[in-house]
Design a protein around this motif. Structure first.
Motif, PDB file in Angstrom:
ATOM      1  N   LYS A 111       0.837  -1.201   0.000  1.00 19.76           N
ATOM      2  CA  LYS A 111       0.000   0.000   0.000  1.00 19.76           C
ATOM      3  C   LYS A 111       0.874   1.254   0.000  1.00 19.76           C
ATOM      4  O   LYS A 111       0.578   2.221  -0.694  1.00 19.76           O
ATOM      5  CB  LYS A 111      -0.912  -0.018   1.228  1.00 19.76           C
ATOM      6  N   SER A 112       1.975   1.216   0.731  1.00 16.29           N
ATOM      7  CA  SER A 112       2.859   2.383   0.761  1.00 16.29           C
ATOM      8  C   SER A 112       3.682   2.504  -0.522  1.00 16.29           C
ATOM      9  O   SER A 112       4.234   3.556  -0.802  1.00 16.29           O
ATOM     10  CB  SER A 112       3.785   2.317   1.974  1.00 16.29           C
ATOM     11  N   CYS A 113       3.721   1.449  -1.300  1.00 17.26           N
ATOM     12  CA  CYS A 113       4.468   1.452  -2.559  1.00 17.26           C
ATOM     13  C   CYS A 113       3.504   1.490  -3.739  1.00 17.26           C
ATOM     14  O   CYS A 113       3.667   0.766  -4.719  1.00 17.26           O
ATOM     15  CB  CYS A 113       5.359   0.214  -2.648  1.00 17.26           C
ATOM     16  N   ARG A 114       2.509   2.348  -3.657  1.00 18.08           N
ATOM     17  CA  ARG A 114       1.494   2.374  -4.716  1.00 18.08           C
ATOM     18  C   ARG A 114       2.029   2.906  -6.033  1.00 18.08           C
ATOM     19  O   ARG A 114       1.364   2.785  -7.054  1.00 18.08           O
ATOM     20  CB  ARG A 114       0.269   3.137  -4.256  1.00 18.08           C
ATOM     21  N   THR A 115       3.206   3.490  -6.042  1.00 16.47           N
ATOM     22  CA  THR A 115       3.791   3.953  -7.309  1.00 16.47           C
ATOM     23  C   THR A 115       4.354   2.794  -8.123  1.00 16.47           C
ATOM     24  O   THR A 115       4.654   2.969  -9.299  1.00 16.47           O
ATOM     25  CB  THR A 115       4.911   4.983  -7.060  1.00 16.47           C
ATOM     26  N   LEU A 116       4.500   1.631  -7.489  1.00 14.61           N
ATOM     27  CA  LEU A 116       5.004   0.474  -8.217  1.00 14.61           C
ATOM     28  C   LEU A 116       3.925  -0.073  -9.145  1.00 14.61           C
ATOM     29  O   LEU A 116       2.744  -0.078  -8.807  1.00 14.61           O
ATOM     30  CB  LEU A 116       5.425  -0.634  -7.244  1.00 14.61           C
ATOM     31  N   SER A 117       4.351  -0.561 -10.286  1.00 12.47           N
ATOM     32  CA  SER A 117       3.401  -1.202 -11.204  1.00 12.47           C
ATOM     33  C   SER A 117       2.993  -2.558 -10.629  1.00 12.47           C
ATOM     34  O   SER A 117       3.593  -3.058  -9.666  1.00 12.47           O
ATOM     35  CB  SER A 117       4.040  -1.391 -12.580  1.00 12.47           C
ATOM     36  N   GLU A 118       2.014  -3.165 -11.241  1.00  7.77           N
ATOM     37  CA  GLU A 118       1.538  -4.463 -10.764  1.00  7.77           C
ATOM     38  C   GLU A 118       2.658  -5.502 -10.812  1.00  7.77           C
ATOM     39  O   GLU A 118       2.849  -6.274  -9.871  1.00  7.77           O
ATOM     40  CB  GLU A 118       0.352  -4.935 -11.608  1.00  7.77           C
ATOM     41  N   ASN A 119       3.414  -5.508 -11.903  1.00 12.12           N
ATOM     42  CA  ASN A 119       4.507  -6.472 -12.040  1.00 12.12           C
ATOM     43  C   ASN A 119       5.624  -6.202 -11.039  1.00 12.12           C
ATOM     44  O   ASN A 119       6.231  -7.137 -10.516  1.00 12.12           O
ATOM     45  CB  ASN A 119       5.053  -6.458 -13.468  1.00 12.12           C
ATOM     46  N   GLN A 120       5.896  -4.933 -10.771  1.00 14.09           N
ATOM     47  CA  GLN A 120       6.921  -4.600  -9.783  1.00 14.09           C
ATOM     48  C   GLN A 120       6.477  -5.039  -8.396  1.00 14.09           C
ATOM     49  O   GLN A 120       7.295  -5.508  -7.606  1.00 14.09           O
ATOM     50  CB  GLN A 120       7.213  -3.095  -9.817  1.00 14.09           C
ATOM     51  N   ARG A 121       5.191  -4.922  -8.086  1.00 15.13           N
ATOM     52  CA  ARG A 121       4.673  -5.409  -6.797  1.00 15.13           C
ATOM     53  C   ARG A 121       4.773  -6.929  -6.720  1.00 15.13           C
ATOM     54  O   ARG A 121       5.076  -7.495  -5.673  1.00 15.13           O
ATOM     55  CB  ARG A 121       3.230  -4.939  -6.586  1.00 15.13           C
ATOM     56  N   LYS A 122       4.529  -7.607  -7.861  1.00 20.10           N
ATOM     57  CA  LYS A 122       4.690  -9.065  -7.886  1.00 20.10           C
ATOM     58  C   LYS A 122       6.124  -9.436  -7.550  1.00 20.10           C
ATOM     59  O   LYS A 122       6.380 -10.337  -6.753  1.00 20.10           O
ATOM     60  CB  LYS A 122       4.337  -9.625  -9.273  1.00 20.10           C
ATOM     61  N   TRP A 123       7.066  -8.739  -8.190  1.00 21.24           N
ATOM     62  CA  TRP A 123       8.478  -9.034  -7.932  1.00 21.24           C
ATOM     63  C   TRP A 123       8.786  -8.841  -6.452  1.00 21.24           C
ATOM     64  O   TRP A 123       9.443  -9.678  -5.827  1.00 21.24           O
ATOM     65  CB  TRP A 123       9.394  -8.136  -8.780  1.00 21.24           C
ATOM     66  N   LEU A 124       8.302  -7.738  -5.869  1.00 18.49           N
ATOM     67  CA  LEU A 124       8.554  -7.441  -4.460  1.00 18.49           C
ATOM     68  C   LEU A 124       7.970  -8.528  -3.562  1.00 18.49           C
ATOM     69  O   LEU A 124       8.641  -9.023  -2.656  1.00 18.49           O
ATOM     70  CB  LEU A 124       7.951  -6.072  -4.113  1.00 18.49           C
ATOM     71  N   LYS A 125       6.748  -8.928  -3.830  1.00 21.35           N
ATOM     72  CA  LYS A 125       6.090  -9.962  -3.017  1.00 21.35           C
ATOM     73  C   LYS A 125       6.830 -11.288  -3.135  1.00 21.35           C
ATOM     74  O   LYS A 125       7.140 -11.929  -2.129  1.00 21.35           O
ATOM     75  CB  LYS A 125       4.636 -10.140  -3.449  1.00 21.35           C
TER      76      LYS A 125
END
Length: 174
Positions: A111-125
């Motif tokens: 939620k705090s990284c909402r500037t990340l794209s969906e794919n970037q959030r996938k990578w992070l997770k």
């Protein structure tokens, strides 16, 4: 053939000249030592019939120093050494995480990284929670390895901006 000590003394100015031409100002002693070691290796294998020793030595010493500079720059680019404030934030997060579940922490982070794209959030997770490698993520998402590497690079850049901006904001508030 003269001794290596004589050769080293004769080529000492050349090593310093190469270091100056490459703008080496950090770790000068290490680079000087690298120059001497390279000069010794060249001195052992040089064949006078193939050309003058000076140009042979100059090329090898300069090349070795340039390779080392590249290696250090790559290392610095790949491995960041965060500031002390970063570790304090991590310690606080760890203390707080004992009260929260992993999924809550992940949700808050994403939620705090909402500037990340969906794919970037996938990578992070996948990286933080599942401890997957880039190849494993690519296999799981059925995309190319370079695609996941691009997700990672973009996420790292955005996370760094988020961290830098939060550090500046906290400095202004304090």
């Amino acid at each position: 053939m003269e001794s290596f000590e004589q050769t080293a003394a004769q080529f000492d100015p050349m090593i310093h000249k190469i270091m100056n031409s490459l703008n080496i100002y950090k770790n000068r002693d290490e680079f000087y030592q690298l120059g001497l070691i390279t000069l010794w290796n060249v001195w052992k294998v040089h064949d006078p019939e193939k050309g003058p020793f000076f140009s042979y030595a100059y090329g090898f010493v300069k090349g070795k120093m340039m390779n080392e500079l590249t290696k250090q720059a790559n290392h610095k680019a790949r491995y960041a050494n965060p500031k002390e404030e970063f570790w304090e934030v991590i310690e606080e997060a760890v203390e707080d995480s004992q009260e929260l579940s992993t999924t809550d922490l992940l949700h808050d982070l994403l939620k705090s990284c909402r500037t990340l794209s969906e794919n970037q959030r996938k990578w992070l997770k996948y990286t933080l929670c599942d401890q997957l490698t880039v190849r494993e993520i690519a296999d799981k998402e059925q995309v190319s390895l370079s695609a996941v590497k691009n997700w990672r690079q973009g996420a790292r850049e955005k996370l760094k901006l988020i961290y830098d901006n939060s550090s500046k904001l906290s400095t202004l508030i304090s």
